[in-house]
Design a protein around this motif. Structure first.
Motif, PDB file in Angstrom:
ATOM      1  N   TYR A  40     -19.685 -52.505  -1.400  1.00  0.00           N
ATOM      2  CA  TYR A  40     -19.750 -52.269  -2.700  1.00  0.00           C
ATOM      3  C   TYR A  40     -21.453 -52.305  -3.027  1.00  0.00           C
ATOM      4  O   TYR A  40     -21.916 -51.302  -3.541  1.00  0.00           O
ATOM      5  N   GLU A  41     -22.163 -53.120  -2.610  1.00  0.00           N
ATOM      6  CA  GLU A  41     -23.618 -53.409  -2.847  1.00  0.00           C
ATOM      7  C   GLU A  41     -24.400 -52.506  -2.084  1.00  0.00           C
ATOM      8  O   GLU A  41     -25.629 -52.191  -2.585  1.00  0.00           O
ATOM      9  N   THR A  42     -24.117 -52.189  -0.730  1.00  0.00           N
ATOM     10  CA  THR A  42     -25.044 -51.348  -0.026  1.00  0.00           C
ATOM     11  C   THR A  42     -24.489 -49.868  -0.006  1.00  0.00           C
ATOM     12  O   THR A  42     -25.500 -49.090   0.695  1.00  0.00           O
ATOM     13  N   LEU A  43     -23.209 -49.559  -0.345  1.00  0.00           N
ATOM     14  CA  LEU A  43     -22.822 -48.040  -0.102  1.00  0.00           C
ATOM     15  C   LEU A  43     -22.537 -47.452  -1.559  1.00  0.00           C
ATOM     16  O   LEU A  43     -23.129 -46.739  -2.119  1.00  0.00           O
ATOM     17  N   GLU A  44     -21.486 -48.086  -2.240  1.00  0.00           N
ATOM     18  CA  GLU A  44     -20.886 -47.545  -3.510  1.00  0.00           C
ATOM     19  C   GLU A  44     -21.874 -47.526  -4.613  1.00  0.00           C
ATOM     20  O   GLU A  44     -22.084 -46.694  -5.355  1.00  0.00           O
ATOM     21  N   ARG A  45     -22.332 -48.648  -5.117  1.00  0.00           N
ATOM     22  CA  ARG A  45     -23.076 -48.971  -6.087  1.00  0.00           C
ATOM     23  C   ARG A  45     -24.531 -47.983  -5.943  1.00  0.00           C
ATOM     24  O   ARG A  45     -25.014 -47.424  -7.005  1.00  0.00           O
ATOM     25  N   PRO A  46     -25.285 -48.298  -4.867  1.00  0.00           N
ATOM     26  CA  PRO A  46     -26.452 -47.493  -4.810  1.00  0.00           C
ATOM     27  C   PRO A  46     -26.284 -45.945  -4.631  1.00  0.00           C
ATOM     28  O   PRO A  46     -27.420 -45.229  -4.763  1.00  0.00           O
ATOM     29  N   LEU A  47     -25.020 -45.494  -4.324  1.00  0.00           N
ATOM     30  CA  LEU A  47     -24.966 -44.076  -4.203  1.00  0.00           C
ATOM     31  C   LEU A  47     -24.760 -43.514  -5.501  1.00  0.00           C
ATOM     32  O   LEU A  47     -25.013 -42.393  -5.811  1.00  0.00           O
ATOM     33  N   MET A  48     -24.458 -44.191  -6.647  1.00  0.00           N
ATOM     34  CA  MET A  48     -24.105 -43.831  -7.846  1.00  0.00           C
ATOM     35  C   MET A  48     -25.360 -42.791  -8.477  1.00  0.00           C
ATOM     36  O   MET A  48     -25.105 -41.752  -9.026  1.00  0.00           O
ATOM     37  N   PRO A  49     -26.565 -43.534  -8.587  1.00  0.00           N
ATOM     38  CA  PRO A  49     -27.794 -42.533  -8.864  1.00  0.00           C
ATOM     39  C   PRO A  49     -28.074 -41.268  -8.196  1.00  0.00           C
ATOM     40  O   PRO A  49     -28.603 -40.617  -8.410  1.00  0.00           O
ATOM     41  N   VAL A  50     -27.810 -41.738  -6.818  1.00  0.00           N
ATOM     42  CA  VAL A  50     -27.943 -40.388  -5.744  1.00  0.00           C
ATOM     43  C   VAL A  50     -27.085 -39.228  -6.359  1.00  0.00           C
ATOM     44  O   VAL A  50     -27.405 -38.214  -6.483  1.00  0.00           O
ATOM     45  N   LEU A  51     -25.570 -39.578  -6.404  1.00  0.00           N
ATOM     46  CA  LEU A  51     -24.618 -38.719  -6.961  1.00  0.00           C
ATOM     47  C   LEU A  51     -25.228 -38.251  -8.405  1.00  0.00           C
ATOM     48  O   LEU A  51     -24.785 -36.826  -8.519  1.00  0.00           O
ATOM     49  N   LEU A  52     -25.631 -38.832  -9.068  1.00  0.00           N
ATOM     50  CA  LEU A  52     -25.974 -38.383 -10.633  1.00  0.00           C
ATOM     51  C   LEU A  52     -27.051 -37.257 -10.342  1.00  0.00           C
ATOM     52  O   LEU A  52     -26.957 -36.406 -11.119  1.00  0.00           O
ATOM     53  N   GLY A  53     -28.320 -37.622  -9.617  1.00  0.00           N
ATOM     54  CA  GLY A  53     -29.082 -36.677  -9.305  1.00  0.00           C
ATOM     55  C   GLY A  53     -28.513 -35.337  -8.959  1.00  0.00           C
ATOM     56  O   GLY A  53     -29.166 -34.325  -9.336  1.00  0.00           O
ATOM     57  N   MET A  54     -27.618 -35.411  -7.847  1.00  0.00           N
ATOM     58  CA  MET A  54     -26.969 -34.135  -7.293  1.00  0.00           C
ATOM     59  C   MET A  54     -26.457 -33.218  -8.434  1.00  0.00           C
ATOM     60  O   MET A  54     -26.272 -32.074  -8.395  1.00  0.00           O
ATOM     61  N   GLU A  55     -25.623 -34.098  -9.267  1.00  0.00           N
ATOM     62  CA  GLU A  55     -24.944 -33.190 -10.169  1.00  0.00           C
ATOM     63  C   GLU A  55     -25.550 -32.806 -11.270  1.00  0.00           C
ATOM     64  O   GLU A  55     -25.207 -31.669 -11.750  1.00  0.00           O
TER      65      GLU A  55
END
Length: 549
Positions: free
Chosen positions: A174-189
């Protein structure tokens, strides 16, 4: 990307929540003179600009944790209002890390499952079907209870789920993969990708002409006109009128019609019958036209001139991302038509598209996880893995290797990862089942470590109810307990494949998080646009292409 902010709901403690209405009765309905759900004039509300100015310091304060259910969606809507929400926790992703594969991760389902609480259904406040209204037309008293409950339930879910992460040993995921991925995906979208509408229009026209030609050929072969898209009519033509047969000839659907799925048509085509092959071609072309060349033209955002997909983190149980509205991960690249559709995706002026991927990552992970010395050495030496497998399994010297022999080895290499049966391999290679079984036997004789891994994975999954990736992600497999033998067999294949596919998904997610940080640190202007499983696609200023690569 097209949503309009109607209001904001907040909860600071269980049992206490509020709703701040901002734009009820104010969005587009006034100008169109439509019914405002009984309100002659919009109700008195805080001005949206003033509310955003007041909320922005709180939402952007690094010392205040914000919790959301499917938080990425709210972050995207608020980002369009000028608010960059951080730091954020997401109850949907916590549930996904804890119980991926067991159930859905929507708020209503989680509230029932973890809190024993039934949420107010959206239909109760907004109606259903043709009578359903958008939220800006919902009366304020109903909007208050519905929206405030959303925030209050999310807070209670957070308090229930967060302590479970360390107990289940999934805090790291959760803390090293899913949670920090949120802003990355947000930028892509937010970024989206540019498509060349002229190319799409031309392809749509070409596909339409080819479909018309195929339709004529199919009707000529059938000896009459019929609706090709109707499985019932197609079944009548193939089996009742033309008298064709397969091993599945007697297979019927629930309606009593002949089954005409791709597997059956492929078997008929393999027998040398022209009509089923033409129908397969027609289906593929028809799908490409409706799903991509036609649909993509209508999915271009008017504000940005780009197509914005949504990347969902909590859908595939293995940890893979899924892409929707539109799905940009499923464009076929093995066919000429699919490759043409990819050419419609273009870079902005002065930029280029950069595609990078992992080479045969799932096979490499199979070699590592199953600890297969022969495969590991071959990868380390940079050998052609399919040619080497063919040489070892079929006892053919590399210099005498034919493309067909290599293709068969490739089908086995990839099929084994997905727990392919002799029947499945026979279908893929168009060979007798006995021959396919002999190939699989020879493969396991050469790589006994893979057979041992498969047996171990199934046994551990049955004992624990889940398997794990190398990074600790849990993939739950309830199908292993199913009374239906076919579903149980599916669960066993998933037990073999999930640690491999899930680890590959974890690796690409780690790469995305690290790359986003590295590009920012080096002040490079490349933007990550898409992830297609083991491939990342960037839009890069031409002057920075070499450094970015």
């Amino acid at each position: 990307m097209r949503a309009e902010l109607v209001g904001v709901s907040l909860a600071l403690a269980p049992g206490r929540a509020c709703y701040i209405p901002l734009r009820h009765g104010r969005i587009r309905y006034e100008s169109e003179g439509l019914d405002l759900a009984g309100a002659a004039t919009p109700p008195k509300q805080i001005e949206p600009a003033r509310a955003i100015a007041l909320l922005k310091p709180l939402f952007e304060n690094p010392g205040v944790l914000k919790v959301g259910q499917n938080a990425k969606y709210d972050m995207l809507v608020l980002a369009r209002c000028g608010i960059e929400v951080a730091p954020v926790d997401c109850t949907m992703l916590m549930s996904y890390c804890l119980e991926g594969g067991l159930h859905g991760h929507g708020m209503d389902e989680l509230a029932e499952h973890h809190l024993g609480h039934t949420c107010i259904p959206f239909s109760e406040v907004a109606g259903t079907g043709r009578n359903q209204i958008t939220f800006d037309r919902v009366p304020l008293d109903k909007a208050l209870t519905y929206a405030a409950e959303d925030a209050e339930v999310t807070l209670r879910l957070y308090r229930a789920l967060k302590p479970l992460l360390p107990r289940a040993a999934v805090t790291r995921v959760y803390e090293t993969l899913e949670r920090p991925l949120m802003p990355v995906l947000l930028g892509m979208e937010r970024c989206g990708i540019k498509v060349d509408t002229a190319v799409l229009r031309q392809m749509s026209n070409d596909f339409a002409q080819r479909l018309e030609a195929l339709e004529g050929e199919i009707h000529q072969l059938a000896g009459r006109s019929f609706t090709i898209g109707s499985p019932k009519q197609l079944g009548e033509v193939l089996f009742d009128e033309m008298g064709l047969s397969t091993g599945e000839r007697g297979k019927k659907t629930k309606t009593g019609a002949h089954a005409t799925g791709a597997d059956i048509l492929e078997e008929l085509a393999a027998q040398g019958h022209e009509l089923p092959q033409k129908v397969l071609d027609w289906r593929q072309l028809s799908k490409l036209k409706s799903t991509y060349t036609d649909a993509l033209q209508g999915q271009i955002n008017a504000e940005t001139g780009r197509v914005h997909t949504c990347f969902s983190q909590a859908v595939a149980s293995t940890g893979r991302l899924s892409s929707t509205d539109p799905n940009l991960q499923n464009i076929p690249i093995r066919t000429e038509e699919g490759r043409k559709i990819r050419k419609a995706f273009v870079a902005e002026a002065g930029h280029r598209l950069l595609s990078v991927d992992y080479s045969q990552i799932e096979l490499r992970l199979t070699a590592a996880i199953a600890d297969v010395p022969g495969l590991k050495e071959a990868f380390a030496a940079g050998q052609d893995i399919h040619a080497m497998t063919a040489s070892q399994v079929f006892s053919v010297p590399l210099e005498e290797m034919t493309p067909e022999t290599r293709r068969r080895a490739k089908a086995i290499n990839f099929g084994i990862i997905y727990g392919i049966s002799a029947f499945g391999l026979a279908n893929n290679l168009r060979i007798p089942r006995e021959e396919a079984q002999a190939y699989i036997g020879a493969y396991f004789a050469r790589y006994p470590e893979i057979r041992a891994y498969m047996d171990r994975a199934k046994a551990e999954a049955k004992e624990r109810g889940y398997v794990t990736t190398l990074f600790g992600r849990r993939v739950h497999l309830p199908a292993l307990q199913d009374k239906n033998p076919a579903r149980r067999a599916f669960g066993e294949r998933a037990a073999i494949n999930a640690p491999i596919q899930g680890t590959a998904a974890d690796i690409i997610k780690r790469a995305m998080i690290r790359l986003a940080a590295a590009l920012e640190a080096k002040r490079l202007k490349a933007r990550l646009l898409l992830q297609v499983h083991d491939e990342l696609i960037f839009e890069v200023p031409e002057a920075e292409c070499d450094e970015t690569a």
